[in-house]
Structures are given as C-alpha cells and as structure tokens.
Design a protein around this motif. Sequence first.
Motif, short mmCIF file in Angstrom:
data_model
loop_
_atom_site.label_atom_id
_atom_site.label_comp_id
_atom_site.label_asym_id
_atom_site.label_seq_id
_atom_site.Cartn_x
_atom_site.Cartn_y
_atom_site.Cartn_z
N ARG A 18 0.98 -1.10 -0.08
CA ARG A 18 -0.02 0.12 0.18
C ARG A 18 0.75 1.27 0.11
NH1 ARG A 18 -0.99 3.10 4.14
NH2 ARG A 18 -1.24 1.32 5.73
N ASP A 22 0.89 4.10 -3.09
CA ASP A 22 0.45 5.25 -2.63
C ASP A 22 1.83 6.33 -3.15
OD1 ASP A 22 -1.69 4.74 -1.49
OD2 ASP A 22 -0.96 5.11 0.63
N GLU A 28 -2.64 -0.79 -5.70
CA GLU A 28 -2.07 -2.05 -5.14
C GLU A 28 -1.84 -3.14 -6.06
OE1 GLU A 28 -3.22 -2.51 -1.00
OE2 GLU A 28 -4.12 -0.35 -0.89
#
Length: 97
Positions: A18, A22, A28
């Motif tokens: 994750r 990000d 993901e």
Amino acid sequence: MRSLTGPTVETIIGVVVRLLADERGESEADVRDELAEGGWELPIDSLRLVEILVQLEQELGVEVPADVESARSMRSVRAFAEVVLAACTTSDGSPSS
C-alpha cells in the motif's frame, strides 16, 4: 494509526504494498503484480526505501533496528516484513501469534 495487533508477515507485506502504491501513484494490484513478477525484490532506491520504512514504523508503532540484518532484508519485501515482524514482537515484549 496503530490499529494492528499481532501483525503477520502477510499483513506487513500488505502495508508495504500500500505504501509503495501510494508513493508511486499506482494501484495496489499493479504494485503486487510487479513485485510478483520481479521475485518480490523491492523496486525502489535506498532513499525511497527509508521513507517507506519511516512510514511503516509510524503506522505499526515499531522501530526497526538499524543493523546488518535489517539492511539485507530491504532487498526483498518478504524478508523486510519478517524483520519488521521481529521488531514488533520485540517492542511489545511478547511474541505475536
């Protein structure tokens, strides 16, 4: 956010995926696919790796020791997750199950 109690290697891998997603602005699923294709090697430079490590430490409320084992583990997502899990176990004084 320190909501994890007794994290597992898979939980930690999920957090790493994750954070990588990000950081890179990707999904993901795309990051997981890329990691799986590359043998789960961490596809980032050392500066970004440190940034991910700091975020992971904050999220899990743990400090990963700055030692040779930790440095070696940063080549692989799974090995890195195992070192983080060991740090989680050590930091609260009890083994996670």
